[in-house]
Design an enzyme around this catalytic site. Structure first.
Site, mmCIF file in Angstrom:
data_model
loop_
_atom_site.group_PDB
_atom_site.id
_atom_site.type_symbol
_atom_site.label_atom_id
_atom_site.label_comp_id
_atom_site.label_asym_id
_atom_site.label_seq_id
_atom_site.Cartn_x
_atom_site.Cartn_y
_atom_site.Cartn_z
ATOM 1 N N TYR A 74 0.803 -1.166 0.090
ATOM 2 C CA TYR A 74 0.029 0.008 -0.142
ATOM 3 C C TYR A 74 0.790 1.225 0.043
ATOM 4 O O TYR A 74 0.636 2.198 -0.701
ATOM 5 C CB TYR A 74 -0.897 -0.073 1.265
ATOM 6 C CG TYR A 74 -1.911 1.050 1.183
ATOM 7 C CD1 TYR A 74 -3.264 0.840 0.918
ATOM 8 C CD2 TYR A 74 -1.745 2.450 1.606
ATOM 9 C CE1 TYR A 74 -4.145 1.740 0.626
ATOM 10 C CE2 TYR A 74 -2.537 3.543 1.673
ATOM 11 C CZ TYR A 74 -3.975 2.955 1.162
ATOM 12 O OH TYR A 74 -4.946 3.744 0.858
ATOM 13 N N PHE A 126 -7.331 20.675 -24.057
ATOM 14 C CA PHE A 126 -7.939 19.679 -24.424
ATOM 15 C C PHE A 126 -9.479 19.481 -23.624
ATOM 16 O O PHE A 126 -9.667 20.122 -22.797
ATOM 17 C CB PHE A 126 -7.176 18.422 -24.190
ATOM 18 C CG PHE A 126 -7.876 17.076 -24.579
ATOM 19 C CD1 PHE A 126 -8.074 16.708 -25.639
ATOM 20 C CD2 PHE A 126 -8.469 16.347 -23.339
ATOM 21 C CE1 PHE A 126 -8.909 15.659 -26.286
ATOM 22 C CE2 PHE A 126 -9.189 15.139 -24.027
ATOM 23 C CZ PHE A 126 -9.352 14.700 -25.346
ATOM 24 N N ASP A 127 -10.511 18.916 -24.411
ATOM 25 C CA ASP A 127 -11.702 19.096 -23.652
ATOM 26 C C ASP A 127 -11.959 18.456 -22.171
ATOM 27 O O ASP A 127 -12.590 19.057 -21.623
ATOM 28 C CB ASP A 127 -12.891 18.573 -24.726
ATOM 29 C CG ASP A 127 -12.592 17.037 -25.050
ATOM 30 O OD1 ASP A 127 -11.550 16.852 -25.897
ATOM 31 O OD2 ASP A 127 -13.373 16.201 -24.774
ATOM 32 N N ASP A 217 0.780 20.091 -20.384
ATOM 33 C CA ASP A 217 -0.428 19.140 -20.643
ATOM 34 C C ASP A 217 0.675 18.169 -21.381
ATOM 35 O O ASP A 217 0.525 18.401 -22.879
ATOM 36 C CB ASP A 217 -1.524 19.476 -21.083
ATOM 37 C CG ASP A 217 -2.476 18.384 -21.314
ATOM 38 O OD1 ASP A 217 -2.108 17.137 -21.041
ATOM 39 O OD2 ASP A 217 -3.616 18.585 -21.456
ATOM 40 N N ALA A 219 0.808 14.960 -22.125
ATOM 41 C CA ALA A 219 0.596 13.664 -22.773
ATOM 42 C C ALA A 219 1.386 13.256 -23.997
ATOM 43 O O ALA A 219 1.821 11.849 -23.794
ATOM 44 C CB ALA A 219 -1.009 13.644 -23.206
ATOM 45 N N LYS A 260 -0.600 7.975 -23.258
ATOM 46 C CA LYS A 260 -0.083 8.209 -24.601
ATOM 47 C C LYS A 260 1.484 7.820 -24.428
ATOM 48 O O LYS A 260 1.741 6.725 -24.706
ATOM 49 C CB LYS A 260 -0.361 9.811 -24.811
ATOM 50 C CG LYS A 260 -1.998 9.961 -25.275
ATOM 51 C CD LYS A 260 -2.651 10.188 -24.201
ATOM 52 C CE LYS A 260 -4.239 10.714 -24.629
ATOM 53 N NZ LYS A 260 -4.906 10.679 -23.168
ATOM 54 N N HIS A 452 -21.104 13.577 -26.736
ATOM 55 C CA HIS A 452 -20.646 12.806 -27.954
ATOM 56 C C HIS A 452 -20.455 11.302 -27.508
ATOM 57 O O HIS A 452 -20.789 10.334 -28.375
ATOM 58 C CB HIS A 452 -19.230 13.311 -28.408
ATOM 59 C CG HIS A 452 -18.045 13.394 -27.279
ATOM 60 N ND1 HIS A 452 -18.224 14.577 -26.283
ATOM 61 C CD2 HIS A 452 -17.051 12.980 -27.041
ATOM 62 C CE1 HIS A 452 -17.264 14.529 -25.544
ATOM 63 N NE2 HIS A 452 -16.379 13.568 -25.931
HETATM 64 C C1 P70 Z 1 -7.670 11.407 -26.859
HETATM 65 C C2 P70 Z 1 -7.932 11.378 -25.145
HETATM 66 C C3 P70 Z 1 -6.972 12.600 -23.416
HETATM 67 C C4 P70 Z 1 -6.227 13.765 -23.054
HETATM 68 C C5 P70 Z 1 -5.350 14.584 -24.019
HETATM 69 C C6 P70 Z 1 -4.719 15.668 -23.390
HETATM 70 C C7 P70 Z 1 -3.732 16.500 -24.384
HETATM 71 C C8 P70 Z 1 -5.315 15.310 -21.412
HETATM 72 C C9 P70 Z 1 -6.048 14.296 -21.708
HETATM 73 C C10 P70 Z 1 -6.825 13.278 -20.551
HETATM 74 C C11 P70 Z 1 -9.499 11.225 -25.002
HETATM 75 C C12 P70 Z 1 -10.503 10.476 -25.804
HETATM 76 C C13 P70 Z 1 -10.832 11.310 -26.687
HETATM 77 C C14 P70 Z 1 -11.723 10.634 -27.768
HETATM 78 C C15 P70 Z 1 -12.013 9.091 -27.623
HETATM 79 C C16 P70 Z 1 -11.350 8.547 -26.612
HETATM 80 C C17 P70 Z 1 -10.581 9.315 -25.850
HETATM 81 N N1 P70 Z 1 -7.028 12.464 -24.732
HETATM 82 N N2 P70 Z 1 -4.588 15.995 -22.196
HETATM 83 O O1 P70 Z 1 -8.003 10.449 -27.488
HETATM 84 O O2 P70 Z 1 -6.068 12.161 -20.358
HETATM 85 O O3 P70 Z 1 -7.991 10.586 -21.027
HETATM 86 O O4 P70 Z 1 -6.048 10.067 -19.358
HETATM 87 O O5 P70 Z 1 -7.747 11.360 -18.532
HETATM 88 O O6 P70 Z 1 -5.117 14.148 -25.241
HETATM 89 O O7 P70 Z 1 -7.261 12.432 -27.284
HETATM 90 P P1 P70 Z 1 -6.986 10.778 -19.899
#
Ligand code: P70
Length: 461
Positions: A74, A126-127, A217, A219, A260, A452
């Site tokens: 843990y 990112f959204d 950010d 990723a 990623k 979506h």
């Molecule tokens: C994608 C996925 C996640 C992401 C990111 C950046 C630049 C943070 C995050 C969140 C999300 C996705 C979109 C469409 C379909 C499936 C999944 N991006 N910042 O594919 O990270 O998902 O680990 O919480 O691109 O671009 P997390």
């Protein structure tokens, strides 16, 4: 690069996962049952899955071997310390806290550094990141350079923030109204476009000048570094490891979705360069949300896979092959006259649906209509990054019409081969010959948030 350059993958296959193209009539049934929304398909009904590059990559034998030495204590797991060494060596950060994925990191960090009403300035949030900013009372402001919206114009660093707009915004609103600057590398929302080192450096200097924190950010940090090496003068002879270290040196910390460029199926982190005070707060806040600070929502074996993934992802032959495969797909589509965001980005090829299907008005979701058509034609699952994703204005309830309505062909890491890329191109080429017959969509079920994922559609005619 000519359209036919194929680079042999710097790995061979030891385990394979069967995939199957189900018959056309079964695809028709499946997509209708899914309400013409590819998120609602069963994955087994998909032949080539390009929904996302997030958590969908293949791990190496070294990562799998590492999972066997997972220490599931843990507190104080040995894999946490291995991961700490990777973070220090690869990113150059003194402090970090693991989280279960990127949005977990945002959820823990953001309330500590955003006061309600403050602005968070970025190249393009990112959204889910934008959603977390807004949930904490912040306001996400996109200051990406305008050229990013012109898909036909090739610029090497379309992910750059507009520095003039950035400074003007700071001066207009005043420093106390701004929480921090967030640089997304690569910039997902405009097509996986890289941010130049010059831009990262200037944004950092501006943050210093106004005494504002600046975060990454991160990723897709390794893909961004590879583009810098390829495209930015002065970096051609630097190693990716050096470029990555320099990238992170222009930040106070980061949030990272490790799904990623961490080369793992699940994982994330908050990284902090040297701010001990902030680190202490993050360590406190992670406990009630993600878990104890030496696991943060991850099992020991997952932390070990990530510790190894962070070192593997900066290997140059891996990155060259990865980027080349995406490039190859983009070049072949372009040669077939299919309009894409240019130049091709790191993790995906983005088709410009407004240009490809000019007869479908944006209110009828052209990129989503193309997603449905692509699945029917060739069993390929893509994703819409456009009007459907943009949703509605929270105040007026009106549909937002973003400048770009894109279909994203997102390529998982180390999963598919060039033959799969050819299959994708061939399907799209057949669609291109009869694209005028594709009809738009209307929404018949619309959820209130993140529509979506679960919306349902019908064809307008
Ligand atoms: C994608 C996925 C996640 C992401 C990111 C950046 C630049 C943070 C995050 C969140 C999300 C996705 C979109 C469409 C379909 C499936 C999944 N991006 N910042 O594919 O990270 O998902 O680990 O919480 O691109 O671009 P997390």
């Amino acid at each position: 690069m000519t359209e036919l350059t194929r680079m042999p993958e710097p790995y061979k296959m030891k385990v394979v996962e069967p995939i199957r193209l189900i018959p056309r009539e079964d695809r028709e049934k499946a997509i209708k049952e899914a309400g013409l929304n590819q998120f609602l398909l069963q994955a087994e009904d998909v032949f080539i899955d390009l929904l996302t590059d997030s958590g969908t990559g293949a791990m190496s034998q070294d990562q799998w071997a590492g999972m066997m030495i997972g220490d599931e204590s843990y507190a104080g797991s040995r894999n946490f310390y291995n991961l700490q060494r990777s973070v220090e060596d690869v990113l150059g950060y003194k402090y970090f806290v693991p989280t279960h994925q990127g949005r977990g990191a945002e959820n823990v960090l953001f309330p500590l550094i955003i006061k309600p009403g403050q602005y968070i300035l970025g190249n393009y949030h990112f959204d889910t990141t934008k959603a977390h900013i807004e949930l904490k009372g912040g306001r996400a402001i996109n200051l990406i350079h305008q050229r990013a919206y012109d898909t036909a114009s090739a610029h090497p660093f379309k992910g750059d923030i507009d520095l003039e707009k950035l400074e003007a915004f700071i001066n207009e609103k005043g420093v106390e109204q701004i929480a921090f600057i967030l640089m997304t590398v690569t910039c997902n929302s405009v097509g996986g476009q890289p941010v130049s080192m010059a831009n990262l450096r200037s944004a950092y200097e501006m943050a210093q000048k106004y005494n504002l924190p600046i975060f990454l950010d991160a990723a897709r940090f390794a893909e961004n570094a590879y583009f810098i090496k390829q495209r930015e003068s002065g970096y051609e002879n630097k190693s990716i490891a050096e470029i990555v270290l320099e990238t992170f040196s222009y930040s106070d910390g980061c949030t990272m979705s490790a799904k990623k460029d961490g080369l793992v199926n699940m994982g994330g982190m908050i990284g902090i360069r040297d701010n001990e005070e902030l680190f202490k707060k993050v360590r406190q806040n992670v406990v009630p949300i993600e878990g104890f600070p030496t696991y943060g929502g991850l099992s020991g074996r997952d932390m070990e896979a990530l510790a190894r993934g962070l070192r593997e992802v900066i290997e140059e032959d891996y990155l060259a092959s990865r980027i080349n495969q995406v490039q190859y797909l983009g070049e072949r589509l372009k040669a077939a006259g299919i309009p894409i965001q240019e130049p091709v980005g790191g993790h995906a090829v983005f088709i410009d649906a407004k240009r490809f299907l000019p007869h479908i008005p944006q209110s009828e979701y052209p990129a989503q209509a193309l997603c449905v058509e692509l699945y029917l034609e060739s069993g390929v699952r893509a994703v819409e990054v456009g009007t459907l994703l943009a949703g509605r204005d929270p105040e007026t309830g009106e549909e937002i019409y973003p400048e770009l309505d894109l279909l994203r062909l997102t390529i998982p890491r180390r999963v598919y081969t060039y033959n799969h890329m050819d299959w994708i191109v061939d399907g799209l080429k057949r669609i291109a010959t009869r694209k005028d017959q594709i009809v738009g969509l209307k929404m018949v079920y619309e959820p209130e948030i993140l529509r979506h994922f679960t919306a349902r559609f019908a064809w307008v005619k």
